[in-house]
Design an enzyme around this catalytic site. Sequence first.
Site, PDB file in Angstrom:
ATOM      1  CB  THR A  11      -0.849   0.138   1.157  1.00  0.00           C
ATOM      2  OG1 THR A  11      -0.031   0.006   2.383  1.00  0.00           O
ATOM      3  CG2 THR A  11      -1.836  -1.263   1.298  1.00  0.00           C
ATOM      4  N   GLY A  12       2.146   1.020  -0.099  1.00  0.00           N
ATOM      5  CA  GLY A  12       2.879   2.416   0.024  1.00  0.00           C
ATOM      6  C   GLY A  12       2.987   2.893  -1.188  1.00  0.00           C
ATOM      7  CB  CYS A 131      15.874   6.525  -5.976  1.00  0.00           C
ATOM      8  SG  CYS A 131      15.779   7.309  -4.437  1.00  0.00           S
ATOM      9  N   GLY A 162      10.573  10.812  -2.759  1.00  0.00           N
ATOM     10  CA  GLY A 162      11.413  10.108  -2.121  1.00  0.00           C
ATOM     11  C   GLY A 162      11.279   9.580  -0.650  1.00  0.00           C
ATOM     12  CG  HIS A 238      15.683  11.563  -6.998  1.00  0.00           C
ATOM     13  ND1 HIS A 238      14.675  12.126  -6.317  1.00  0.00           N
ATOM     14  CD2 HIS A 238      16.106  10.506  -6.235  1.00  0.00           C
ATOM     15  CE1 HIS A 238      14.111  11.657  -5.294  1.00  0.00           C
ATOM     16  NE2 HIS A 238      15.121  10.478  -5.302  1.00  0.00           N
ATOM     17  CG  ASN A 311      12.085   9.867  -6.928  1.00  0.00           C
ATOM     18  OD1 ASN A 311      11.709  10.608  -7.778  1.00  0.00           O
ATOM     19  ND2 ASN A 311      11.588   9.662  -5.787  1.00  0.00           N
TER      20      ASN A 311
END
Length: 333
Positions: A11-12, A131, A162, A238, A311
């Site tokens: 779920t992130g 990343c 990030g 990034h 990223n």
Amino acid sequence: KKINLAVVGATGMVGRTFLKVLEERNFPIENLYLFSSKKSAGSKVTFAGKEYTVEELTEDSFTGRNIQIALFSAGGGTSAKFAPIAAANGALVVDNSSQWRMDPEVPLVVPEVNPEAIKEHKKGIIANPNCSTIQAMLPLKPLHDKYTIKRIVYSTYQAVSGSGVKGVEDLEEGIKGNPTGFYPHQISYNCLPHIDVFLENGYTKEEMKMVNETRKIFGDDSIRITATTVRVPVKNGHSESINLEFEKEFDLDELKEAMAAQEGVIVMDDPANNVYPTAVECAGNDEVFVGRIRRDFSVENGVNLWVVADNIRKGAATNAVQIAEKAMEMGLV
Ligand code: 2RA
């Protein structure tokens, strides 16, 4: 052949992007298992037209399910505890946390750069690099092969994504005048030379990740490297200024061609027409974009690059899925 695959941290921000990328790339999945912390367990996720219920990750989550690949992005603590359990139950783990990256028995892999390292795994765990490291490795690989890099100076301009949803929220609310205080200083209209925690040597963990991970991926501890990693008020993508010094002489056009020929790299370099990569235009893609390629006249054999990538995609989710694809191609799964 189809395989049973698990996503830990489903779920992130990276976990949800794992699923998006797996679906986009038609990854051959027989059974899909989604895991999260207790807090997010029970939530519903749709994948390839089917609805799944996210389960709470427990020590029994991998028992008897013949999960063959497990993609982790749930923080170092969860990886430390559960990656070995997944591996003990037969899964090949691709872990996005920093937990296992410097373990000598765990390959640290960018599939376009060091795919052969995948089969070196000793404990069923393969680590996804940070990343900011991943996006640097693609343009640097052909240059190291051709001209032997002797020194790297990294200066990064890293998006708030990030930091996950809390970082994005601090920027978006901060712009409206209501900073959430997630970052130690205001991030809207500001730059913070502080990503992750400070170490004894005055560098941050993020800066030392770039130093240590570059050397491990290139298998060359002789490369001299320094880094300054900065959080900037960019939502996603990034950007990195990379200064390189080589052992050998180079021709600038040949150097550009070498990068353009690298799988996964797109050269965008025509300053006369304002052509150079920017985060807003490059986000959402899986390639690494390189521009502002110019000789560094302050040293014998030096060059400056400007490198941009998404990223969350190439910097995390897509790279991990590409490792899983490569492992299947190699017959390791
Ligand atoms: C960051 N590279 O940008 C770190 C972790 N994703 O915060």
